[in-house]
Design an enzyme around this catalytic site. Structure first.
Site, PDB file in Angstrom:
ATOM      1  N   TYR A  91       0.828  -1.196   0.000  1.00  0.00           N
ATOM      2  CA  TYR A  91       0.000   0.000   0.000  1.00  0.00           C
ATOM      3  C   TYR A  91       0.866   1.252   0.000  1.00  0.00           C
ATOM      4  CZ  TYR A  91       0.752   0.959   5.019  1.00  0.00           C
ATOM      5  OH  TYR A  91       1.305   1.260   6.226  1.00  0.00           O
ATOM      6  N   CYS A  92       0.249   2.344  -0.453  1.00  0.00           N
ATOM      7  CA  CYS A  92       0.869   3.670  -0.437  1.00  0.00           C
ATOM      8  C   CYS A  92      -0.274   4.665  -0.226  1.00  0.00           C
ATOM      9  CB  CYS A  92       1.637   3.940  -1.730  1.00  0.00           C
ATOM     10  SG  CYS A  92       0.622   3.893  -3.222  1.00  0.00           S
ATOM     11  N   ARG A  93      -0.097   5.887  -0.646  1.00  0.00           N
ATOM     12  CA  ARG A  93      -1.148   6.885  -0.446  1.00  0.00           C
ATOM     13  C   ARG A  93      -2.296   6.724  -1.450  1.00  0.00           C
ATOM     14  NH1 ARG A  93      -1.838  12.074  -2.263  1.00  0.00           N
ATOM     15  NH2 ARG A  93       0.196  12.049  -3.238  1.00  0.00           N
TER      16      ARG A  93
END
Length: 121
Positions: A91-93
């Protein structure tokens, strides 16, 4: 009241310029540190990986996540995740860096890689 408005506008503008300058300064800084909350995959063979920058990770991250910035995936993944059958949840932003990391990991032979942003839809 008319005398206050120019000062409010000036202070707001100066604050915006200051925040932008600090952000640009931090953006250009090379950071090679990696934060590892959980150094090994869980017993169930799943690893949660945050592919954002170390600064973003330190500001806030999901419990149990390991920070492997997308630009460091090729170097750090073999060290932190030697078993290529481990389920990797990235995951990231926004999901874009997680997509990039997922492509890299699949090319490296990791068979079970998912972008959590795609699973949340």
């Amino acid at each position: 009241m008319r005398n206050v408005v120019p000062y409010v506008v000036m202070v707001t503008g100066l604050t915006a310029v200051f925040v932008w300058a600090k952000w640009k300064q931090a953006e250009g800084r090379e950071v090679r540190a990696v934060s590892v909350v959980s150094p090994a995959p869980a017993a169930d063979g799943i690893m949660l990986i945050d592919v954002r920058t170390p600064e973003e990770f330190h500001a806030r991250h999901r419990d149990g996540a390991v920070n492997i910035p997308v630009d460091e995936v090729e170097t750090l993944a073999p060290q932190l995740v030697p078993d290529k059958n481990t389920l990797l949840l990235l995951y990231c932003r926004t999901g874009k860096r997680a997509d990039r990391a997922m492509e890299i990991l699949k090319k490296m032979g990791y068979s079970r890689v998912e972008n959590l942003h795609r699973l949340d839809m």
